[in-house]
Write an enzyme that holds these catalytic residues in place. Structure first.
Site, PDB file in Angstrom:
ATOM      1  N   LYS A 163      -9.092 -25.298  -1.212  1.00  0.00           N
ATOM      2  CA  LYS A 163      -9.490 -25.415  -2.619  1.00  0.00           C
ATOM      3  C   LYS A 163     -10.859 -24.783  -2.854  1.00  0.00           C
ATOM      4  CE  LYS A 163      -6.399 -29.298  -3.159  1.00  0.00           C
ATOM      5  NZ  LYS A 163      -6.117 -30.718  -3.215  1.00  0.00           N
ATOM      6  N   GLN A 212      -9.002 -36.111  -3.082  1.00  0.00           N
ATOM      7  CA  GLN A 212      -7.946 -35.723  -2.149  1.00  0.00           C
ATOM      8  C   GLN A 212      -7.188 -36.965  -1.662  1.00  0.00           C
ATOM      9  OE1 GLN A 212      -7.132 -32.554  -1.576  1.00  0.00           O
ATOM     10  NE2 GLN A 212      -5.453 -33.144  -0.226  1.00  0.00           N
ATOM     11  N   ASP A 215      -5.639 -32.541 -11.320  1.00  0.00           N
ATOM     12  CA  ASP A 215      -4.381 -32.759 -10.590  1.00  0.00           C
ATOM     13  C   ASP A 215      -3.227 -33.082 -11.544  1.00  0.00           C
ATOM     14  OD1 ASP A 215      -4.405 -32.461  -7.787  1.00  0.00           O
ATOM     15  OD2 ASP A 215      -5.498 -34.346  -7.506  1.00  0.00           O
TER      16      ASP A 215
END
Ligand code: GUN
Length: 282
Positions: free
Chosen positions: A51, A95, A118
């Site tokens: 990322k 995460q 997300d």
């Protein structure tokens, strides 16, 4: 045909980089993504590194906050609260998975929906199912982009999605419905799964088991989208949920693992960060 997510991801990232270059002059700064990594799970470390790398390619400012696995839920929620209130932060990503003593639902709900790159926040999930403007989850969004780039007609097709997770199976089913496919959601406990998957013009598999889909489960000429990321127990190499060698000859198109859906997920995360940034500029 092999549908390369790697190639599409690269060209989309290049386009985004061109766009982001114009932001300092237009808006005074570039988008900012903050990633929180709790603990040292090697898979998570590798995702978070990917990322940061993609952010650098696109010109997005990336901060990775690393915290030990022993961090309390309260402290983690405190960090999220600070980031929610920081106007310079456009996207927040925690995460997953988190250590057992931290409730992931609580953490996801704590992230401001407008910064939830997300697309996991309950408000974004609700907006998706209500067909309202929202942040779309990255993997489902990437799958639709891949199908469109490969010129796969979705409208009117029989789609079977194997897997019903909140992250992939359910949202990708909804996006395919929105594209006017007829969608069946199957799962590991579906009775006579092969007879269901054999009906699919487009088969999407997100079950997390190496070589779960065998050749007898695929209709000749079907398009096969493999969302699995597994280790092959024999070779220890990365592999999908689909027995690629057996199915590639009978499918009209198939995504490889690695290099298929995976690179699209990170690319859509970059796109979501830019979208969250731009929504704030209005
Ligand atoms: N862990 C595995 N995939 C993902 C993802 O897409 N987002 C987050 N936050 N964690 C993950």
């Amino acid at each position: 045909m092999i549908i390369s997510g790697k190639e599409l991801a690269l060209s989309l990232k290049q386009e985004m980089a061109q766009e982001v270059k114009t932001f300092p002059e237009k808006y005074g700064r570039v988008p900012q993504l903050t990633v929180i990594l709790v603990g040292e799970d090697p898979g998570s470390v590798s995702y978070v590194t990917g990322k940061a790398k993609a952010s650098a390619e696109v010109g997005i400012a990336n901060t990775t906050i690393r915290k030990p696995a022993t961090i309390s839920e309260e402290e983690l929620l405190g960090i999220i609260d600070e980031l929610n209130n920081d106007d310079a932060v456009d996207g927040i990503l925690v995460q997953l998975p988190l250590p057992k003593h931290i409730d992931p639902d609580k953490v996801i709900a704590a992230i401001k929906a407008e910064k939830d790159v997300d697309g996991f926040h309950p408000m974004n999930v609700a907006r998706l199912w209500l067909k309202q403007d929202c942040v779309l989850p990255c993997t489902p969004k990437g799958i639709i982009k891949l199908l469109k780039r490969a010129n796969v007609e979705i409208a009117g097709k029989e789609v079977v999605v194997v897997g019903r997770s909140n992250i992939v199976g359910l949202p990708v089913s909804k996006l395919l419905l929105n594209e006017n496919a007829t969608v069946t959601v199957a799962h590991s406990r579906t009775k006579d799964l092969a007879s269901v998957t054999r009906r699919a013009d487009i088969l999407v598999v997100a079950i997390g088991k190496p070589k779960f889909v065998t050749a007898d489960m695929v209709k000749p000429g079907a398009v096969v989208i493999d969302v699995g990321v597994n280790r092959d127990p024999e070779t220890n190499k990365l592999c999908g949920d689909v027995d690629f060698a057996a199915i590639e000859p009978i499918a009209s198109a198939i995504t490889p693992v690695p290099g298929g859906v995976g690179p699209m997920t990170i690319t859509c995360l970059m796109e979501n960060t830019i979208e969250c940034f731009l929504r704030k500029q209005k």
